[in-house]
Design an enzyme around this catalytic site. Structure first.
Site, mmCIF file in Angstrom:
data_model
loop_
_atom_site.group_PDB
_atom_site.id
_atom_site.type_symbol
_atom_site.label_atom_id
_atom_site.label_comp_id
_atom_site.label_asym_id
_atom_site.label_seq_id
_atom_site.Cartn_x
_atom_site.Cartn_y
_atom_site.Cartn_z
ATOM 1 N N SER A 148 9.431 -8.778 -6.775
ATOM 2 C CA SER A 148 9.195 -7.378 -7.089
ATOM 3 C C SER A 148 10.053 -6.498 -6.169
ATOM 4 O O SER A 148 11.163 -6.873 -5.792
ATOM 5 C CB SER A 148 7.702 -7.075 -6.925
ATOM 6 N N TYR A 162 13.218 1.359 -13.063
ATOM 7 C CA TYR A 162 13.156 0.141 -12.245
ATOM 8 C C TYR A 162 11.798 0.017 -11.569
ATOM 9 O O TYR A 162 11.174 -1.050 -11.581
ATOM 10 C CB TYR A 162 14.283 0.188 -11.207
ATOM 11 N N LYS A 166 9.005 -2.949 -12.062
ATOM 12 C CA LYS A 166 8.506 -3.771 -10.958
ATOM 13 C C LYS A 166 6.992 -3.611 -10.788
ATOM 14 O O LYS A 166 6.300 -4.573 -10.408
ATOM 15 C CB LYS A 166 9.242 -3.417 -9.666
#
Length: 257
Positions: A148, A162, A166
């Site tokens: 992650s 993004y 994650k």
């Protein structure tokens, strides 16, 4: 039983996506040094072949490079199938491949960019984990490690898609830890800023100045500093650890002030 658990990975087969460079390359090499047979996946055939060859030469381990774009559902299926065809099993899956393209503003994020970021960072790991985890359960055990980012809990405005992906990966980690229990362990690594090849594009002087204020350890991580946590989660040393996300970030996610 010895008091000190073993971090060895003898005879295990490990598949690492995004394994040709950066943190993935460090993890692949460490696993090979600890006795694993390593499959390195990345988009470019020449990159994975070179990384596979170099790791084999450095460690004596059996390695295999497979070109695959993990943002593509069918390529994920093919990657898993090719690995099982070659080795017969996968004991450790590391979903490390990721991307975060720059964009001028959130309003200017295109659908193509959004889908690409979600595809590589979340869809691919889901597809691979679903396929491999199911077969790990049938085989009686295994370990899945999702890489992650501290962006998932401390997002900035310039990495919103993004960070969203994650954060979804974190949720997937917890859900699959339950889905594949009790035989398959599913955990995550949450790196902060690491000085990999990606950092060459940074203003390192400005970063160092920010790090002194925002990161308790006052620096970025060196690539090799991910290895201890990655070995722990892959090995029998973490036999009672699942559904856990380990921060390896110098304290940055909760250390800003």
């Amino acid at each position: 039983m010895p008091a000190t658990p073993s971090f060895r990975l003898d005879d295990k087969v490990a598949l690492i996506t995004g394994g040709s460079r950066g943190l993935g390359r460090q993890i692949a090499e460490a696993y090979a040094e600890q006795g694993a047979r390593v499959v390195i996946a990345s988009r470019k055939a020449d990159s994975v072949e070179q990384a596979s060859r170099e790791i084999a030469e450095a460690t004596g381990a059996e390695t295999l490079g497979i070109a695959a774009h993990v943002g593509d559902w069918e390529q994920c299926t093919r990657l898993a199938e090719q690995t099982y065809e070659r080795f017969g099993r996968i004991d450790v899956l590391v979903n490390n491949a990721g991307m975060s393209p720059l964009y001028p503003s959130v309003a200017e994020v295109s659908e193509e960019l959004f889908d690409k970021v979600l595809g590589v960072n979340l869809k691919g790991p889901f597809r691979l984990s679903s396929l491999v985890g199911t077969r790990m359960v049938e085989a009686g055990g295994g370990a899945i490690i999702n890489v992650s980012s501290t962006a998932s809990v401390a997002p900035r405005g310039d990495i919103v898609p993004y960070a969203m992906a994650k954060a979804g990966l974190n949720a997937m980690t917890l859900g699959l830890a339950r889905e594949f229990s009790p035989t398959v362990r599913v955990n995550g690594l949450m790196p902060g800023p690491f000085l990999t090849d990606i950092s060459k594009a940074w203003d390192l002087e400005a970063f160092a100045e920010r790090a002194r204020d925002d990161i308790p350890l006052q620096r970025g991580g060196e690539p090799g500093e991910i290895v201890g946590a990655a070995l722990y989660l892959a090995s029998d040393a973490s036999s009672y650890t699942t559904g856990t996300i380990i921060k390896v970030d110098g304290g940055s996610a909760y250390g800003a002030h």
